[in-house]
Design a protein around this motif. Structure first.
Motif, PDB file in Angstrom:
ATOM      1  N   MET A   1      17.594   2.996   1.023  1.00 58.53           N
ATOM      2  CA  MET A   1      18.226   1.558   1.299  1.00 58.53           C
ATOM      3  C   MET A   1      19.017   1.662   2.668  1.00 58.53           C
TER       4      MET A   1
ATOM      5  N   LEU B   1      10.526  10.409  -2.655  1.00 54.62           N
ATOM      6  CA  LEU B   1       9.255   9.575  -2.868  1.00 54.62           C
ATOM      7  C   LEU B   1       9.462   9.217  -4.436  1.00 54.62           C
TER       8      LEU B   1
ATOM      9  N   ILE C   1      13.411  -1.079  -8.232  1.00 52.51           N
ATOM     10  CA  ILE C   1      13.993   0.034  -8.519  1.00 52.51           C
ATOM     11  C   ILE C   1      15.117  -0.111  -9.356  1.00 52.51           C
TER      12      ILE C   1
ATOM     13  N   TYR D   1       0.887  -1.047   0.048  1.00 45.27           N
ATOM     14  CA  TYR D   1      -0.017   0.180   0.166  1.00 45.27           C
ATOM     15  C   TYR D   1       0.784   1.370  -0.171  1.00 45.27           C
TER      16      TYR D   1
ATOM     17  N   SER E   1       8.359  -2.639  -5.332  1.00 49.60           N
ATOM     18  CA  SER E   1       8.750  -2.646  -6.552  1.00 49.60           C
ATOM     19  C   SER E   1      10.136  -2.641  -6.828  1.00 49.60           C
TER      20      SER E   1
HETATM   21  O1  TXA Z   1       6.248  -0.755  -4.630  1.00 47.38           O
HETATM   22  C1  TXA Z   1       6.662   0.420  -4.337  1.00 47.38           C
HETATM   23  O2  TXA Z   1       7.475   0.797  -4.767  1.00 47.38           O
HETATM   24  C2  TXA Z   1       5.885   1.006  -3.185  1.00 47.38           C
HETATM   25  C3  TXA Z   1       4.363   1.265  -3.680  1.00 47.38           C
HETATM   26  C4  TXA Z   1       3.697   2.060  -2.794  1.00 47.38           C
HETATM   27  O3  TXA Z   1       4.427   1.858  -5.202  1.00 47.38           O
HETATM   28  N1  TXA Z   1       6.542   2.285  -2.878  1.00 47.38           N
HETATM   29  C5  TXA Z   1       7.698   2.310  -2.093  1.00 47.38           C
HETATM   30  O4  TXA Z   1       8.180   3.634  -1.717  1.00 47.38           O
HETATM   31  O5  TXA Z   1       8.320   1.214  -1.600  1.00 47.38           O
HETATM   32  P1  TXA Z   1       9.142   3.937  -0.383  1.00 47.38           P
HETATM   33  O6  TXA Z   1       9.159   5.322  -0.355  1.00 47.38           O
HETATM   34  O7  TXA Z   1       8.767   3.072   0.635  1.00 47.38           O
HETATM   35  O8  TXA Z   1      10.440   3.584  -1.407  1.00 47.38           O
HETATM   36  C6  TXA Z   1      10.884   4.219  -2.191  1.00 47.38           C
HETATM   37  C7  TXA Z   1      12.554   4.069  -2.455  1.00 47.38           C
HETATM   38  C8  TXA Z   1      13.315   4.742  -1.325  1.00 47.38           C
HETATM   39  O9  TXA Z   1      14.284   3.755  -1.086  1.00 47.38           O
HETATM   40  C9  TXA Z   1      13.824   5.933  -2.100  1.00 47.38           C
HETATM   41  O10 TXA Z   1      15.094   6.154  -1.434  1.00 47.38           O
HETATM   42  C10 TXA Z   1      13.868   5.566  -3.359  1.00 47.38           C
HETATM   43  O11 TXA Z   1      12.688   4.643  -3.603  1.00 47.38           O
HETATM   44  N2  TXA Z   1      14.076   6.518  -4.467  1.00 47.38           N
HETATM   45  C11 TXA Z   1      12.873   7.350  -4.882  1.00 47.38           C
HETATM   46  N3  TXA Z   1      13.577   8.229  -5.697  1.00 47.38           N
HETATM   47  C12 TXA Z   1      14.704   8.097  -5.898  1.00 47.38           C
HETATM   48  C13 TXA Z   1      15.556   8.687  -6.630  1.00 47.38           C
HETATM   49  N4  TXA Z   1      15.399   9.586  -7.385  1.00 47.38           N
HETATM   50  N5  TXA Z   1      16.564   8.104  -6.920  1.00 47.38           N
HETATM   51  C14 TXA Z   1      17.142   7.093  -6.022  1.00 47.38           C
HETATM   52  N6  TXA Z   1      16.252   6.548  -5.206  1.00 47.38           N
HETATM   53  C15 TXA Z   1      15.184   6.760  -5.189  1.00 47.38           C
END
Ligand code: TXA
Ligand code: MG
Length: 346
Positions: free
Chosen positions: A229, A65, A184, A38, A182
């Motif tokens: 991370m 985000l 990344i 979620y 997901s």
């Molecule tokens: O499955 C998912 O990806 C879920 C669902 C809700 O879509 N979202 C998710 O978001 O896991 P969050 O915020 O918990 O994790 C996002 C990760 C973080 O480790 C953040 O540092 C990395 O993505 N991230 C976001 N934008 C980035 C960027 N521009 N460069 C490198 N890392 C990024």
């Protein structure tokens, strides 16, 4: 603030989601289901909404985000440039559990991107989140909808427990199909670098370009490319040690704790191991041994389970790191604070 729960199955969901879209446009926050976990959604183009997201989660604001889009066309409005490889991956894996980090356009505020000049773009599968993004008419910034440091939520109840009273609404779309976040990646330099292993296996990407895993995520000491991370996520209340490797030796090592009476042990194990533990053991079964789908699906629920059923020490049974196992073991590595014990066959 009262948080309203809205079922994605309700007959009037079509109307309700229009209202929720308006909530997002006005700067409000809505919890939403995806195929992975979620999310906690706010208007990705609104710096104030991003600040509210960080405040609701208790998350450091240098951690960017993920921005959720309805389709590749919307991604084009946020990315300063996309390579043929990136466009190909979007065509083949979207909607789905793949997030691409790409150079951002100025329209994405620094608050959303954690001050980086890139943005992480993701197109999620669940029809309710697709409807929400379209109703909002703007891309939706969404971290996982947990309090910072807690396991990611895989049900609407998880979201309510962590964020109830802090956000406007939650869409209940049922349990998440995959259960881990997901994958990344970055495609900089024509190679694929995995910043976070996740729901889309590394093997699926290998047909497109050489795939590396960001070395910064392998140990606790590196500088990971995805700022998030570096945090110790998903920490259950009790210490966790995970056994993996040779199946028979792993099982024997875990069963030896079943006889110990020095403290209260909790077991996060396969059905096969569980069947051989004492009847009064505190056990959360993650599925049949080798069933990584089931393990991914129940991973965060299992970590929550031992918060609700307190023990002194959790003993976990791991898996190998092929397929979605890479994401599972990454999460278990963090949850255990790197207490992974590999049993080698002899
Ligand atoms: O499955 C998912 O990806 C879920 C669902 C809700 O879509 N979202 C998710 O978001 O896991 P969050 O915020 O918990 O994790 C996002 C990760 C973080 O480790 C953040 O540092 C990395 O993505 N991230 C976001 N934008 C980035 C960027 N521009 N460069 C490198 N890392 C990024
Ligand atoms: Mg998260």
């Amino acid at each position: 603030m009262k948080t309203v729960m809205i079922s994605a199955d309700a007959e009037d969901f079509e109307e309700k989601v229009q209202e929720l879209g308006a909530v997002i446009r006005r700067g409000g926050l809505v919890g939403f289901p995806t195929e992975t976990v979620y999310g906690l959604g706010g208007n990705a183009l609104d710096a104030e909404a991003a600040k509210k997201i960080y405040a609701a989660k208790g998350r450091p604001s240098d951690n960017p985000l993920i921005v959720h889009v309805a389709d590749a066309a919307q991604a084009e409005t946020l990315a300063a440039e996309l390579s043929p490889l990136e466009r190909q991956l979007m065509r083949d894996f979207w909607p789905g559990p793949l997030t691409l980090v790409v150079p951002k356009k100025p329209v994405v505020p620094a608050e959303t991107s954690g001050g980086l000049d890139t943005v992480a773009l993701r197109c999620p599968v669940h029809p309710a989140v697709q409807a929400l993004i379209r109703a909002a008419g703007v891309p939706i910034a969404g971290p996982s909808a947990n309090l910072s440091g807690q396991p990611s939520p895989t049900s609407a109840e998880d979201v309510m427990r962590d964020l109830g009273g802090r956000i406007d609404a939650i869409i209940d779309g049922g349990p998440c199909r995959i259960g881990v976040e997901s994958t990344i990646i970055s495609c900089a330099g024509g190679r694929i670098t995995i910043y976070r292993p996740g729901g889309l296996p590394k093997e699926a990407l290998e047909a497109y370009a050489p795939v590396d895993i960001d070395p910064g995520i392998r140990s606790g000491s590196g500088h990971p490319k995805a700022p998030g991370m570096k945090y110790r996520h998903y920490a259950p209340s009790a210490p966790l040690t995970v056994y993996t490797g040779d199946a028979a030796k792993t099982e024997a090592a875990i069963l030896s704790f079943g006889e110990k009476k020095d403290k209260t042990y909790g077991f996060f194990v396969s059905a096969e191991t569980a069947a051989r533990l004492p009847a009064d053991a505190i056990v959360f079964v993650w599925g049949r041994r080798g069933d990584q789908q089931s393990m991914a699906h129940r991973l965060f629920e299992g970590l929550h389970y031992f918060n609700a059923h307190p023990v002194d020490q959790i003993i976990g049974e791991g898996t190998d790191d092929t397929g979605i196992g890479l994401a599972i073991m990454n999460r278990l590595t963090k949850a255990s604070g790197y207490h992974i014990i590999v049993e080698n066959a002899k």
